[in-house]
Design a protein around this motif. Structure first.
Motif, mmCIF file in Angstrom:
data_model
loop_
_atom_site.group_PDB
_atom_site.id
_atom_site.type_symbol
_atom_site.label_atom_id
_atom_site.label_comp_id
_atom_site.label_asym_id
_atom_site.label_seq_id
_atom_site.Cartn_x
_atom_site.Cartn_y
_atom_site.Cartn_z
ATOM 1 N N VAL A 190 0.840 -1.206 0.000
ATOM 2 C CA VAL A 190 0.000 0.000 0.000
ATOM 3 C C VAL A 190 0.872 1.252 0.000
ATOM 4 C CG1 VAL A 190 -1.563 1.356 1.456
ATOM 5 C CG2 VAL A 190 -2.041 -1.033 1.010
ATOM 6 N N GLY A 191 1.948 1.254 0.771
ATOM 7 C CA GLY A 191 2.826 2.418 0.822
ATOM 8 C C GLY A 191 3.528 2.679 -0.494
ATOM 9 N N VAL A 192 4.037 1.646 -1.133
ATOM 10 C CA VAL A 192 4.771 1.819 -2.392
ATOM 11 C C VAL A 192 3.812 2.171 -3.536
ATOM 12 C CG1 VAL A 192 6.180 0.632 -4.108
ATOM 13 C CG2 VAL A 192 6.705 0.383 -1.694
ATOM 14 N N ILE A 193 2.695 1.476 -3.639
ATOM 15 C CA ILE A 193 1.738 1.780 -4.709
ATOM 16 C C ILE A 193 1.099 3.148 -4.466
ATOM 17 C CG2 ILE A 193 -0.443 1.089 -5.775
ATOM 18 C CD1 ILE A 193 0.451 -1.786 -5.453
ATOM 19 N N GLY A 194 0.831 3.484 -3.211
ATOM 20 C CA GLY A 194 0.312 4.816 -2.900
ATOM 21 C C GLY A 194 1.310 5.904 -3.248
ATOM 22 N N ALA A 195 2.594 5.635 -3.039
ATOM 23 C CA ALA A 195 3.633 6.608 -3.413
ATOM 24 C C ALA A 195 3.689 6.772 -4.928
ATOM 25 C CB ALA A 195 4.988 6.165 -2.877
ATOM 26 N N MET A 196 3.556 5.680 -5.662
ATOM 27 C CA MET A 196 3.553 5.778 -7.119
ATOM 28 C C MET A 196 2.307 6.505 -7.610
ATOM 29 S SD MET A 196 5.381 2.244 -8.420
ATOM 30 C CE MET A 196 3.891 1.373 -8.541
ATOM 31 N N LEU A 197 1.160 6.204 -7.016
ATOM 32 C CA LEU A 197 -0.082 6.883 -7.366
ATOM 33 C C LEU A 197 0.034 8.383 -7.103
ATOM 34 C CD1 LEU A 197 -3.212 6.460 -8.024
ATOM 35 C CD2 LEU A 197 -3.482 6.489 -5.554
ATOM 36 N N ALA A 198 0.579 8.733 -5.972
ATOM 37 C CA ALA A 198 0.756 10.146 -5.640
ATOM 38 C C ALA A 198 1.781 10.799 -6.550
ATOM 39 C CB ALA A 198 1.191 10.290 -4.182
#
Length: 89
Positions: free
Chosen positions: A35-43
């Motif tokens: 969630v943290g890595v995909i959320g960082a990419m999404l952001a």
């Protein structure tokens, strides 16, 4: 080395986002990192052009990029909760 730091920071951001969204008991350490890595990419793709700064996926670890990545993780968890339960919580 940059990948290891990104995984650690992604895990911490995913864990904090799961606490904010009250899904901490349902996720393990692996899902917090995801969630943290995909959320960082999404952001990085969606929020960073509007708010400025560099995305965390490029190796920029300043307070602005960390905050934007945290927002991306929270938004990702909100989308997952909306699809799963029909409510954001």
């Amino acid at each position: 080395m940059n990948l290891i730091i990104m995984l650690i920071v992604g895990g911490i951001l995913g864990w904090l986002a799961s606490i904010v969204m009250r899904t901490d008991g349902q996720q393990g350490m692996f899902l917090n990192v995801v969630v943290g890595v995909i959320g960082a990419m999404l952001a990085g793709f969606l929020l960073t052009p509007f708010l400025g700064g560099a995305p965390i996926t490029t190796g920029a670890f300043d307070i602005k990029s960390l905050f934007v990545s945290f927002l991306g993780a929270v938004v990702l968890l909100a989308i997952v909760n909306l699809v799963r339960r029909g409510s954001i919580r």
